[in-house]
Each structure stands twice: as C-alpha cells, then as structure tokens.
Design an enzyme around this catalytic site. Structure first.
Site, PDB file in Angstrom:
ATOM      1  N   HIS A   1       2.573   3.202  -8.999  1.00 32.75           N
ATOM      2  CA  HIS A   1       2.406   1.763  -9.234  1.00 32.75           C
ATOM      3  C   HIS A   1       3.629   1.200  -9.967  1.00 32.75           C
ATOM      4  O   HIS A   1       4.086   0.096  -9.684  1.00 32.75           O
ATOM      5  CB  HIS A   1       1.138   1.502 -10.044  1.00 32.75           C
ATOM      6  CG  HIS A   1      -0.120   1.937  -9.348  1.00 32.75           C
ATOM      7  ND1 HIS A   1      -0.384   1.608  -8.034  1.00 32.75           N
ATOM      8  CD2 HIS A   1      -1.177   2.678  -9.762  1.00 32.75           C
ATOM      9  CE1 HIS A   1      -1.561   2.122  -7.688  1.00 32.75           C
ATOM     10  NE2 HIS A   1      -2.056   2.788  -8.706  1.00 32.75           N
TER      11      HIS A   1
ATOM     12  N   LEU B   1      10.230 -20.859  -4.437  1.00 37.57           N
ATOM     13  CA  LEU B   1       9.206 -20.014  -3.819  1.00 37.57           C
ATOM     14  C   LEU B   1       7.881 -20.087  -4.587  1.00 37.57           C
ATOM     15  O   LEU B   1       7.873 -20.024  -5.812  1.00 37.57           O
ATOM     16  CB  LEU B   1       9.705 -18.559  -3.833  1.00 37.57           C
ATOM     17  CG  LEU B   1       8.719 -17.483  -3.351  1.00 37.57           C
ATOM     18  CD1 LEU B   1       8.646 -17.487  -1.830  1.00 37.57           C
ATOM     19  CD2 LEU B   1       9.117 -16.104  -3.852  1.00 37.57           C
TER      20      LEU B   1
ATOM     21  N   ASP C   1       0.832  -1.209   0.000  1.00 34.70           N
ATOM     22  CA  ASP C   1       0.000   0.000   0.000  1.00 34.70           C
ATOM     23  C   ASP C   1       0.867   1.260   0.000  1.00 34.70           C
ATOM     24  O   ASP C   1       1.977   1.263   0.543  1.00 34.70           O
ATOM     25  CB  ASP C   1      -0.926  -0.024   1.230  1.00 34.70           C
ATOM     26  CG  ASP C   1      -2.130   0.891   1.054  1.00 34.70           C
ATOM     27  OD1 ASP C   1      -2.336   1.420  -0.054  1.00 34.70           O
ATOM     28  OD2 ASP C   1      -2.862   1.079   2.048  1.00 34.70           O
TER      29      ASP C   1
HETATM   30  C1  IPE Z   1      -5.500  -2.759  -0.261  1.00 37.34           C
HETATM   31  O1  IPE Z   1      -5.143  -1.441  -0.439  1.00 37.34           O
HETATM   32  C2  IPE Z   1      -5.517  -3.485  -1.567  1.00 37.34           C
HETATM   33  C3  IPE Z   1      -4.224  -3.663  -2.216  1.00 37.34           C
HETATM   34  C4  IPE Z   1      -3.071  -3.374  -1.719  1.00 37.34           C
HETATM   35  C5  IPE Z   1      -4.293  -4.255  -3.526  1.00 37.34           C
HETATM   36  P1  IPE Z   1      -6.232  -0.280  -0.653  1.00 37.34           P
HETATM   37  O2  IPE Z   1      -5.468   0.972  -0.776  1.00 37.34           O
HETATM   38  O3  IPE Z   1      -7.138  -0.637  -1.769  1.00 37.34           O
HETATM   39  O4  IPE Z   1      -7.065  -0.363   0.703  1.00 37.34           O
HETATM   40  P2  IPE Z   1      -7.893   0.751   1.463  1.00 37.34           P
HETATM   41  O5  IPE Z   1      -8.886   1.300   0.487  1.00 37.34           O
HETATM   42  O6  IPE Z   1      -6.921   1.791   1.914  1.00 37.34           O
HETATM   43  O7  IPE Z   1      -8.517   0.033   2.610  1.00 37.34           O
HETATM   44  C1  IPE Z   2      -1.490   0.186  -3.407  1.00 35.48           C
HETATM   45  O1  IPE Z   2      -1.290   1.538  -3.470  1.00 35.48           O
HETATM   46  C2  IPE Z   2      -1.675  -0.436  -4.763  1.00 35.48           C
HETATM   47  C3  IPE Z   2      -3.044  -0.886  -5.057  1.00 35.48           C
HETATM   48  C4  IPE Z   2      -4.056  -0.863  -4.234  1.00 35.48           C
HETATM   49  C5  IPE Z   2      -3.271  -1.411  -6.385  1.00 35.48           C
HETATM   50  P1  IPE Z   2      -2.493   2.572  -3.511  1.00 35.48           P
HETATM   51  O2  IPE Z   2      -2.836   2.835  -4.931  1.00 35.48           O
HETATM   52  O3  IPE Z   2      -3.617   2.083  -2.669  1.00 35.48           O
HETATM   53  O4  IPE Z   2      -1.827   3.855  -2.874  1.00 35.48           O
HETATM   54  P2  IPE Z   2      -2.466   4.862  -1.843  1.00 35.48           P
HETATM   55  O5  IPE Z   2      -3.003   4.054  -0.704  1.00 35.48           O
HETATM   56  O6  IPE Z   2      -3.545   5.591  -2.577  1.00 35.48           O
HETATM   57  O7  IPE Z   2      -1.335   5.744  -1.449  1.00 35.48           O
HETATM   58 MG    MG Z   3      -4.081   2.322  -0.719  1.00 39.35          MG
END
Ligand code: IPE
Ligand code: IPE
Ligand code: MG
Length: 260
Positions: free
Chosen positions: A54, A148, A37
């Site tokens: 990303h 793995l 995240d």
């Molecule tokens: C969780 O992250 C999902 C992934 C890392 C793929 P999100 O960014 O989507 O989760 P919330 O919305 O903060 O809970």
């Molecule tokens: C995690 O990073 C990746 C996915 C959920 C695909 P985010 O895109 O959720 O990044 P933040 O949480 O908005 O910073």
């Molecule tokens: Mg996120």
C-alpha cells in the site's frame, strides 16, 4: 500550456516519449477512473507485509495524479477503499487509514501547487473521526482550486451509493416535493456522490483482475474499460500513456452507429 510542460520532464527518445508522441492531445479522456489493485500481491512477491504494498502504491497515486494534470485530464477518480474492504484484518484497515491520513496531510501542499481540487466519494460519516476530519480539511482547503478534480472513493460502494440516492428520492416523494412518476435519470444523477461530475470516459483496473468490484455502477454505463496486468505499485506513466493510446483507438458509439 499543460501539455507543453511535459517536454521538460520526459527525456526525448525514451519509451515514455515515444508513447506520449502517439497520444492525440485533442482527445484526452475528460474523466479517468482507476481501480488501484494489486498492492498485496506486489508485497507478497517480495516477502513484505501487505502494508508495504500500500505504501508503494501511494507513489503510483502521486505519479498518476501528476501525469493526469499534465495530460489535461479534468477528473481523476481513484478507488482507495471499498465498503467491502472493512472485511480485511483490522491491522490492514488501520494501516490503510493511517496511510490515507498521511496522504491528505503531507500531500496537501502538492495538491495546492498543482491546483488540484480534492473530493471524496463514499460514506465519509462511517470513517473514524480523526480520518474524517483530516479528509474534510483537505477537501475544504482545496475547494477553490480550478485544475484537476481528484475524487477519492473512500468507504465507497456503487450499490450503497444507489441506496443513498433512493433514500433521498424517497424522502422527497414522501414530503410531496417529488412525484414518483416524474423521477428521471437526471434526478438519480443529482443524488449520487458524483453529482455534477461527468461520467468516466476511461476505467483502468490494474493487476489483471477483470471485474468492477462495486465501483461506479451507474456512472460506467458507457465507459471504456482498460485492464492492465501491471500491479498498482508498478503502474507508471508509461502504462498510463498506453491506456490512453488504447482508449483513443476505440470507437465510442453510445448505442448509435458508426459516424460516416
Ligand atoms: C477493489 O479492489 C477496491 C479497491 C481498489 C479499493 P479489491 O481488491 O478490494 O477487490 P476484489 O476483492 O478483488 O474484488
Ligand atoms: C488494492 O490492493 C488496494 C486496496 C484495495 C485498498 P489490494 O490490497 O487489493 O491488493 P491485492 O489485490 O490483495 O493484491
Ligand atoms: Mg485487490
């Protein structure tokens, strides 16, 4: 030996080497799950579009996967796209799918080199055709690898996974193959996307968020949680080592009492 090979890639007397020396090679978590995240915030902090976060996050995927191989972790489960992530703007969803397609194509040789077996957890049938075919191809190509196991949670939701398992069990009951009275935890396990995979020992969530976001709800009943403030694109092996060191200091009791 996997462990020994680290000596070639980590310079002595560096912070990484110091952390690595504190890890007990006998107590490496068998299964590590990661909620990757913070990509969006990483990009926003640099005035870049979210996709750049990303893209940078994909580098962390590579480093953490390779480090898992070298540490001797057996299963690495990465949360790449949740069912709820479809709510994001279409352009971001498209960018994420494009990155995923690129990953499973371009990194397949590296996965093969490291003997990594790819698996996907989630409702793959709801992905667009092009993405699904490429993911399934990479899974197929790597199916006999013995190193793995890399599980990518893709269009994944812990609740949807349980719904799918309940439906399968319901069908068996309706068909007379299964007596509802006899359903036990092992039956449920068998119908999860993670059938045959041991439960995670360690969960890492980056970016300072303290929630599960619908990840592996059933499987994490006794998993140790580690929350890191570091944004996923900045997460490097030193942070991973710190998570493992922290994990090794925990006392896992599984509801029992401390061993004498
Ligand atoms: C969780 O992250 C999902 C992934 C890392 C793929 P999100 O960014 O989507 O989760 P919330 O919305 O903060 O809970
Ligand atoms: C995690 O990073 C990746 C996915 C959920 C695909 P985010 O895109 O959720 O990044 P933040 O949480 O908005 O910073
Ligand atoms: Mg996120």
């Amino acid at each position: 030996m996997i462990w020994k090979s680290f000596e070639n890639i980590i310079e002595p007397h560096t912070p990484e080497a110091e952390r690595l020396a504190r890890i007990d090679p006998e107590r490496i978590p068998r299964h590590v799950a990661v909620i990757m995240d913070g990509n969006g915030r990483w990009a926003a902090a640099r005035d870049l579009p979210r996709i750049e976060g990303h893209r940078a996050g994909a580098e962390s995927v590579k480093e953490i996967t390779e480090t898992s191989v070298r540490l001797g972790v057996r299963y690495l489960t990465l949360y790449a796209f949740s069912v709820e992530n479809w709510k994001r703007p279409q352009t971001e969803v498209n960018d994420l799918m494009r990155l995923l397609r690129r990953y499973v194509q371009e990194d397949l040789p590296t996965l093969m080199k490291h003997k990594i077996r790819l698996q996907a957890l989630g409702r793959l049938n709801e992905l667009d055709y092009k993405t699904r075919v490429l993911v399934e191809k990479a899974i197929h190509s790597s199916r006999d690898n013995t190193g793995l196991q890399l599980n990518i949670a893709l269009n994944y939701s812990g609740r949807a996974e349980l719904v799918d398992a309940m439906r399968a069990l319901g069908r068996q009951c309706a068909g007379g193959e299964l007596n509802p009275q006899m359903i036990d935890e092992a039956d449920i396990d068998r119908h999860l996307y993670t059938a045959g995979i041991p439960e995670p020992d360690l969960l890492i969530r980056t970016s300072g968020e303290y929630r599960l976001s619908n990840f592996l709800l059933w499987q994490m009943a006794y998993t140790e949680f580690y929350f890191s403030p570091v944004l996923w694109p900045d997460f490097r092996k030193i942070h991973y080592f710190e998570a493992v060191i922290d994990f090794q200091q925990r006392e896992r009791r599984f509801g029992g009492v401390k061993k004498a």
